[in-house]
Design an enzyme around this catalytic site. Structure first.
Site, short mmCIF file in Angstrom:
data_model
loop_
_atom_site.label_atom_id
_atom_site.label_comp_id
_atom_site.label_asym_id
_atom_site.label_seq_id
_atom_site.Cartn_x
_atom_site.Cartn_y
_atom_site.Cartn_z
N ALA A 136 1.06 -1.32 -0.14
CA ALA A 136 0.13 0.33 0.09
C ALA A 136 0.82 1.24 0.03
CB ALA A 136 -0.70 -0.35 1.05
N THR A 137 2.32 1.38 0.98
CA THR A 137 2.97 2.61 0.75
C THR A 137 2.74 2.81 -1.30
OG1 THR A 137 3.97 2.48 2.57
CG2 THR A 137 5.38 2.67 0.88
N ASN A 161 -5.85 3.56 10.68
CA ASN A 161 -4.93 2.33 11.30
C ASN A 161 -4.60 2.67 12.85
OD1 ASN A 161 -4.14 4.61 9.44
ND2 ASN A 161 -2.08 3.67 10.66
N ALA A 170 -1.76 -7.00 1.22
CA ALA A 170 -2.08 -8.33 1.39
C ALA A 170 -2.26 -8.09 2.66
CB ALA A 170 -1.43 -9.65 0.79
N HIS A 171 -1.05 -7.99 3.52
CA HIS A 171 -0.89 -8.32 4.84
C HIS A 171 -1.08 -8.29 5.69
CE1 HIS A 171 2.26 -5.13 6.47
NE2 HIS A 171 1.68 -4.08 5.28
N THR A 224 8.79 -7.69 -13.24
CA THR A 224 7.65 -8.52 -13.69
C THR A 224 6.62 -9.15 -12.14
OG1 THR A 224 9.90 -9.35 -14.34
CG2 THR A 224 8.27 -10.93 -13.12
N CYS A 265 8.08 5.34 20.02
CA CYS A 265 9.08 5.36 20.50
C CYS A 265 10.57 4.96 19.62
CB CYS A 265 8.73 4.03 20.96
SG CYS A 265 7.70 3.88 22.70
C1 PLP Z 1 0.19 -0.43 6.87
C2 PLP Z 1 -1.18 0.79 5.60
C3 PLP Z 1 -0.35 1.65 5.04
C4 PLP Z 1 1.47 0.14 4.73
O1 PLP Z 1 1.10 -0.61 3.84
P1 PLP Z 1 2.28 -1.49 3.28
O2 PLP Z 1 1.54 -2.64 1.44
O3 PLP Z 1 2.89 -1.22 4.39
O4 PLP Z 1 3.31 -0.59 3.05
C5 PLP Z 1 -0.94 1.83 4.07
N1 PLP Z 1 -1.98 2.28 4.80
C6 PLP Z 1 -2.33 1.94 6.04
C7 PLP Z 1 -3.54 3.01 6.44
C8 PLP Z 1 -2.05 1.10 6.51
O5 PLP Z 1 -2.48 0.59 8.05
#
Ligand code: PLP
Length: 404
Positions: free
Chosen positions: A73-74, A153, A202-203, A242, A328
């Site tokens: 997502a980044t 988040n 995905a994570h 790829t 922290c």
């Molecule tokens: C974790 C998170 C991201 C970043 O996602 P990654 O796949 O770890 O780069 C972006 N936005 C929100 C709201 C998130 O919680």
């Protein structure tokens, strides 16, 4: 029950074994490059990535062609914001976002500001929601994009996405949403919600790390995005490189499981979350929930414990993996910018804990966490002269403290 208890599911989730099983063959057996058009190795890999595209599309109400695979997502947020700013530069140079976005949006906006894009950062109310009138007022004839996350988040607050989309549509402005935390937890539907561009990963969904996607609307309107990486022109020219076939298979499998199990799973997680919340708020006084309880993800609880020091609290519950409002990692020990944006003082921001309950948490674990937190907070307060004074009715804001 095994210790430590993992209850930090907004940071990442454990991969579902079913997702892992789906991925396995794609490391050593079906290892082709999905861009290889001349042999079955490539075809099989492509078949797998297209299946995943379908699984993702089905979960979010899109069509498979609208899914662009990324590394997470980044990258999706970077691609959306930078790609749109570049593509629509002639139409305008103004983006609207909000102060409690993830850093992947905020820092991208900061970069764009250096390149001449104007960014409005909307404040949030005490409940964590943006004010729709302020959004409307912020739009100018130079505005090209509104980027507001689906759910936060840290505090799990769900923004009024449909209303935001309506305003964007009225004004002919594109709407991007970082939906990482919402997908698989509450129904997200790009068609019904009116989202034009959407980030996911995905994570956070019981899938593997390092793979995600960007939804890019193809009709009504057709959104165009300038690629941010040059290369082989993969992903319809929007993201070269790829494809990470095993990762993509994992993302698809995670979406499929989420689609089938979300209604029941979310109910279960909400039951556990509410149990935790009810115990903490009934057995402890001077605790404050951060953000709206009504507009909130079912598995999130973010709560501040007054009169305890954040560090000591975390130390006391060190067999429970959670996050706190103290960053922290930074040398300055800055409190969470999200909690500050809600108007929380430094003390309450520092003494806050984010609980993220997930698929693999049990009721036994929730009971353990509740018992432990209650016990530690009570013990810390026994040692706190401030808590004593507050209980005796001393107005602490009027106390003149001697200099140390
Ligand atoms: C974790 C998170 C991201 C970043 O996602 P990654 O796949 O770890 O780069 C972006 N936005 C929100 C709201 C998130 O919680």
């Amino acid at each position: 029950m095994k210790l430590p208890v993992y209850m930090d599911n907004h940071a990442t989730t454990r991969m579902d074994p079913r997702v892992f099983d789906a991925m396995k063959p794609y490391f050593t057996e079906i290892f082709g490059n999905s861009a290889s058009r001349n042999h079955s190795f490539g075809w099989e890999a492509e078949e797998a990535t297209e299946k995943s595209r379908k699984q993702i599309a089905e979960l979010i109400g899109a069509t498979p062609k609208e899914i662009v695979f990324t590394s997470g997502a980044t990258e999706s947020n970077n691609l959306a914001l930078k790609g749109i700013a570049e593509m629509y530069a002639e139409r305008g140079n103004h983006i609207i976002t909000q102060v409690i976005e993830h850093k992947a949006v905020l820092d991208t906006c900061k970069r764009l500001e250096k390149e001449g894009v104007r960014v409005t950062y909307l404040p949030v109310r005490q409940d964590g929601l943006i004010d729709l009138d302020q959004l409307r007022d912020a739009i100018t004839d130079k505005t090209i994009l509104i980027s507001i996350m689906y759910a936060n988040n840290e505090i799990g607050v769900v923004q009024p996405v449909k209303e935001i989309a309506k305003i964007a549509k009225e004004k002919g402005v594109l709407f991007h949403s970082d939906a990482v935390q919402a997908i698989g937890k509450i129904p997200v539907n790009v068609a019904g919600d009116g989202i034009d561009v959407m980030s996911l990963t995905a994570h956070k969904l019981y899938g593997p790390k390092g793979v995600g996607a960007l939804y890019v609307r193809r009709r009504n309107p057709r959104v165009q995005i300038t690629a941010q990486m040059d290369g082989g022109g993969h992903e319809r020219g929007m993201r070269s490189g790829t494809l990470n076939v095993p990762g993509i298979v994992g993302l698809g499998a995670a979406c499929e499981i989420a689609r089938q199990e979300m209604p029941e799973e979310s109910k279960r997680l909400q039951f556990l979350r509410d149990k935790l919340k009810n115990r903490l708020t009934s057995e402890l006084d001077e605790v404050y929930i951060n953000g709206s309880m009504e507009h909130r993800l079912p598995h999130n609880l973010n709560i501040s414990f007054a009169y305890v020091e954040g560090e000591s609290l975390l130390m006391g519950i060190n067999d429970i993996a959670v996050s706190s409002g103290s960053a922290c990692t930074s040398a300055t020990l800055e409190p969470s910018y999200v909690l500050k944006a809600l108007g929380a003082g430094d003390d309450l921001a520092h003494s806050s804990i984010r609980f993220g309950i997930g698929r693999f948490n049990t009721e036994e674990e929730v009971d353990y966490v509740a018992n432990k937190v209650i016990d530690v907070v009570k013990k810390l307060r026994e040692l706190s002269p401030l808590y004593e004074m507050a209980k005796e009715g001393v107005d602490l804001s009027k106390v003149v403290w001697a200099a140390h």
